[in-house]
Design an enzyme around this catalytic site. Structure first.
Site, PDB file in Angstrom:
ATOM      1  N   TYR A  46       0.848  -1.197   0.000  1.00  0.00           N
ATOM      2  CA  TYR A  46       0.000   0.000   0.000  1.00  0.00           C
ATOM      3  C   TYR A  46       0.880   1.242   0.000  1.00  0.00           C
ATOM      4  O   TYR A  46       1.828   1.325   0.779  1.00  0.00           O
ATOM      5  CB  TYR A  46      -0.909   0.037   1.234  1.00  0.00           C
ATOM      6  CG  TYR A  46      -2.369  -0.017   0.840  1.00  0.00           C
ATOM      7  CD1 TYR A  46      -2.950   1.044   0.158  1.00  0.00           C
ATOM      8  CD2 TYR A  46      -3.142  -1.140   1.103  1.00  0.00           C
ATOM      9  CE1 TYR A  46      -4.274   0.985  -0.250  1.00  0.00           C
ATOM     10  CE2 TYR A  46      -4.470  -1.203   0.709  1.00  0.00           C
ATOM     11  CZ  TYR A  46      -5.037  -0.145   0.029  1.00  0.00           C
ATOM     12  OH  TYR A  46      -6.333  -0.205  -0.374  1.00  0.00           O
ATOM     13  N   GLU A  48      -0.556   4.749  -0.444  1.00  0.00           N
ATOM     14  CA  GLU A  48      -1.419   5.930  -0.621  1.00  0.00           C
ATOM     15  C   GLU A  48      -0.620   7.214  -0.445  1.00  0.00           C
ATOM     16  O   GLU A  48       0.179   7.337   0.484  1.00  0.00           O
ATOM     17  CB  GLU A  48      -2.565   5.909   0.397  1.00  0.00           C
ATOM     18  CG  GLU A  48      -3.776   5.165  -0.122  1.00  0.00           C
ATOM     19  CD  GLU A  48      -4.968   5.267   0.823  1.00  0.00           C
ATOM     20  OE1 GLU A  48      -4.912   6.022   1.806  1.00  0.00           O
ATOM     21  OE2 GLU A  48      -5.955   4.564   0.562  1.00  0.00           O
ATOM     22  N   ASP A 196      -5.847  13.646 -25.541  1.00  0.00           N
ATOM     23  CA  ASP A 196      -5.893  12.255 -25.089  1.00  0.00           C
ATOM     24  C   ASP A 196      -5.275  11.420 -26.199  1.00  0.00           C
ATOM     25  O   ASP A 196      -5.937  11.071 -27.176  1.00  0.00           O
ATOM     26  CB  ASP A 196      -7.357  11.859 -24.833  1.00  0.00           C
ATOM     27  CG  ASP A 196      -7.503  10.381 -24.452  1.00  0.00           C
ATOM     28  OD1 ASP A 196      -6.492   9.659 -24.466  1.00  0.00           O
ATOM     29  OD2 ASP A 196      -8.646   9.975 -24.152  1.00  0.00           O
ATOM     30  N   THR A 222      -3.249   6.149 -22.289  1.00  0.00           N
ATOM     31  CA  THR A 222      -3.157   4.807 -21.731  1.00  0.00           C
ATOM     32  C   THR A 222      -1.751   4.305 -22.042  1.00  0.00           C
ATOM     33  O   THR A 222      -1.061   4.867 -22.896  1.00  0.00           O
ATOM     34  CB  THR A 222      -4.170   3.852 -22.396  1.00  0.00           C
ATOM     35  OG1 THR A 222      -3.991   3.930 -23.810  1.00  0.00           O
ATOM     36  CG2 THR A 222      -5.595   4.212 -22.039  1.00  0.00           C
ATOM     37  N   LYS A 225      -1.723   0.432 -25.236  1.00  0.00           N
ATOM     38  CA  LYS A 225      -2.055   0.347 -26.666  1.00  0.00           C
ATOM     39  C   LYS A 225      -0.754   0.372 -27.469  1.00  0.00           C
ATOM     40  O   LYS A 225       0.038  -0.534 -27.333  1.00  0.00           O
ATOM     41  CB  LYS A 225      -3.053   1.443 -27.008  1.00  0.00           C
ATOM     42  CG  LYS A 225      -4.351   1.249 -26.194  1.00  0.00           C
ATOM     43  CD  LYS A 225      -5.405   2.304 -26.390  1.00  0.00           C
ATOM     44  CE  LYS A 225      -6.580   2.002 -25.468  1.00  0.00           C
ATOM     45  NZ  LYS A 225      -7.584   3.073 -25.470  1.00  0.00           N
ATOM     46  N   ARG A 231      -1.707  -2.390 -18.484  1.00  0.00           N
ATOM     47  CA  ARG A 231      -2.901  -1.533 -18.490  1.00  0.00           C
ATOM     48  C   ARG A 231      -2.713  -0.462 -17.432  1.00  0.00           C
ATOM     49  O   ARG A 231      -2.661  -0.749 -16.243  1.00  0.00           O
ATOM     50  CB  ARG A 231      -4.154  -2.339 -18.156  1.00  0.00           C
ATOM     51  CG  ARG A 231      -4.275  -3.654 -18.859  1.00  0.00           C
ATOM     52  CD  ARG A 231      -5.681  -4.186 -18.785  1.00  0.00           C
ATOM     53  NE  ARG A 231      -6.479  -3.484 -19.741  1.00  0.00           N
ATOM     54  CZ  ARG A 231      -6.540  -3.792 -21.040  1.00  0.00           C
ATOM     55  NH1 ARG A 231      -5.864  -4.804 -21.516  1.00  0.00           N
ATOM     56  NH2 ARG A 231      -7.290  -3.087 -21.848  1.00  0.00           N
TER      57      ARG A 231
HETATM   58  C1  LIG Z   1      -8.638   3.402 -24.663  1.00  0.00           C
HETATM   59  C2  LIG Z   1      -8.958   4.822 -24.511  1.00  0.00           C
HETATM   60  C3  LIG Z   1      -9.339   5.357 -23.256  1.00  0.00           C
HETATM   61  C4  LIG Z   1      -9.685   4.524 -22.050  1.00  0.00           C
HETATM   62  O1  LIG Z   1      -8.807   3.640 -21.598  1.00  0.00           O
HETATM   63  P1  LIG Z   1      -9.216   2.450 -20.600  1.00  0.00           P
HETATM   64  O2  LIG Z   1      -7.895   2.034 -20.093  1.00  0.00           O
HETATM   65  O3  LIG Z   1      -9.929   1.434 -21.439  1.00  0.00           O
HETATM   66  O4  LIG Z   1     -10.091   3.012 -19.537  1.00  0.00           O
HETATM   67  C5  LIG Z   1      -9.536   6.725 -23.182  1.00  0.00           C
HETATM   68  N1  LIG Z   1      -9.379   7.522 -24.249  1.00  0.00           N
HETATM   69  C6  LIG Z   1      -9.039   7.043 -25.466  1.00  0.00           C
HETATM   70  C7  LIG Z   1      -8.893   7.994 -26.604  1.00  0.00           C
HETATM   71  C8  LIG Z   1      -8.830   5.682 -25.629  1.00  0.00           C
HETATM   72  O5  LIG Z   1      -8.513   5.230 -26.846  1.00  0.00           O
END
Ligand SMILES: *Cc1c(COP(=O)(O)O)cnc(C)c1O
Length: 390
Positions: A46, A48, A196, A222, A225, A231
């Site tokens: 933990y 925090e 994003d 993220t 990807k 993740r």
């Molecule tokens: C995949 C994605 C997210 C969310 O990611 P998670 O890990 O699935 O919650 C947010 N914004 C964009 C543009 C994404 O492609």
């Protein structure tokens, strides 16, 4: 492993992953090292709070790990620690985006993002997402003819609606984004600019598409990807008198989350190191080359590619073609039966439903990790064509 049921299911999933052609644009295959770090004893701890400000004892190594991850994140994207801060604690992309809004947009304020059907994400203000319930959401789209972002309309909309934040980021948009124009629009309407780059972060890191950091106030991504990590998510914010990073840190913890997932943070650090290598740069370049070849070959075989092609790792195929083809669901089911995994996807100006839309989304990040090259993409395109017409 003592748990035979789970052990068996993991084995089966591993076999499934190895046996298919994976064209899911948001997936990838992580290294052995990343898997090892994720499965380490760090999961027991933990922590925090933030480095040097923890609410639990025993965090000497947690602090080192979190600081290492932060330092590497800035280094990968060529950012100075005097100009940019980074939070590495968000559990995934959606909570990262939620944290940014929570930190920077008053409840009831306005978020402006691309609509889901034109390629935006749920967390850009879609009505069933918390982001569309706690805040007023204004959605922009693409030009119906070019299927590219219509910056003029976006500007008019932003000037009229005066959003608190504009989100430039997409899950199903194959083209490059003009971040400079987004900056001008944000400035003209008094909004923060949040990029994003969840889908394209690996391509930015590899230096094969333009970086948004010159123009954005906040950048979220993220890590699972194109970046090819565990993740998780990263939130970058520009350091200036507005002290956005303080608001964002407080929104992540204690605003939204409790203890950070230390094993995940360490695995992100490992990923960041891998992504600094020359081999990763080569990978990022090949991902785009492969996507272009795949899209071009499908086009040659008679399929309509949304916006006419791709500049990134993904393409949208209009399988419905105004009723002359097959629906996205039928296409993805047929492909899965033949061992090719894609996802059904809406296309701009969608006339069908999200559950059975007009197209499919294909991406090359995962198969490029497995060593696939141009000639393999041509074969895959021909296989897809045969299956869809069969
Ligand atoms: C995949 C994605 C997210 C969310 O990611 P998670 O890990 O699935 O919650 C947010 N914004 C964009 C543009 C994404 O492609």
């Amino acid at each position: 492993m003592k748990d035979k049921e789970i052990e068996k299911l993991i084995k089966l999933e591993k076999k499934r992953q190895r046996g298919v052609i994976n064209l899911i644009a948001s997936e990838n295959y992580v290294s052995r090292d990343v898997l090892e770090v994720l499965g380490s004893e760090l999961t027991n701890k933990y922590a925090e709070g933030y480095p040097a400000h923890r609410y639990y004892g025993g965090n000497i190594y947690s602090d080192k790990i979190e600081n290492l991850a932060k330092g590497r994140a800035l280094k990968l994207f060529k950012l100075s620690s005097k100009k940019w801060a980074v939070n590495v604690q968000a559990h995934s992309g959606s909570p990262a985006n939620l944290a940014v809004y929570l930190g920077l947009v008053p409840l009831g304020g306005t978020i402006m993002g691309m609509s889901l059907t034109d390629g935006g994400h749920l967390t850009h203000g879609y009505k069933v997402s918390a982001t569309g319930k706690f805040w007023k959401a204004i959605q922009y789209g693409v030009d119906p003819k070019t299927e590219r972002i219509d910056y003029e309309r976006l500007k008019d909309l932003a000037k009229r609606e005066k959003p608190n934040i504009i989100v430039a980021g997409f899950t199903a948009y194959p083209r490059l984004v003009d971040y400079k124009k987004f900056r001008e629009i944000a400035d003209a309407s008094g909004a923060y600019l949040m990029v994003d780059m969840s889908h394209t972060a690996g391509l930015v890191a590899g230096g094969v598409i333009p970086s948004p950091f010159l123009y954005a106030d906040v950048v979220t991504t993220t890590t699972h990807k194109t970046l090819r990590g565990p993740r998780s998510a990263l939130i970058f914010s520009r350091i200036d008198e507005r002290e956005l990073y303080k608001k964002i840190d407080r929104a992540v913890f204690p605003g939204l989350q409790g203890g950070p997932h230390l094993n995940q943070i360490a695995a992100v650090a490992t990923m960041l190191k891998e992504d600094m290598s020359p081999a990763y740069k080569k990978y990022a370049k090949q991902v785009i080359t492969n996507a272009k070849v795949l899209a071009e070959e499908l086009k040659r075989l008679g399929w309509r590619i949304v916006s006419g092609g791709t500049d990134t790792h993904l393409a949208l195929v209009d399988t419905w073609m105004g009723g002359n083809g097959i629906s996205g669901k039928e296409a993805s089911d047929k492909l899965e039966k033949a061992g090719i995994i894609v996802n059904k996807n809406t296309i701009p100006g969608e006339t069908r439903s999200p559950m059975d839309p007009s197209g499919i989304r294909i991406g090359t990040a995962a198969e490029t990790t497995r060593g696939k090259k141009e000639k393999d993409m041509i074969k895959i395109a021909q296989k897809i064509d045969k299956i869809l017409r069969g």
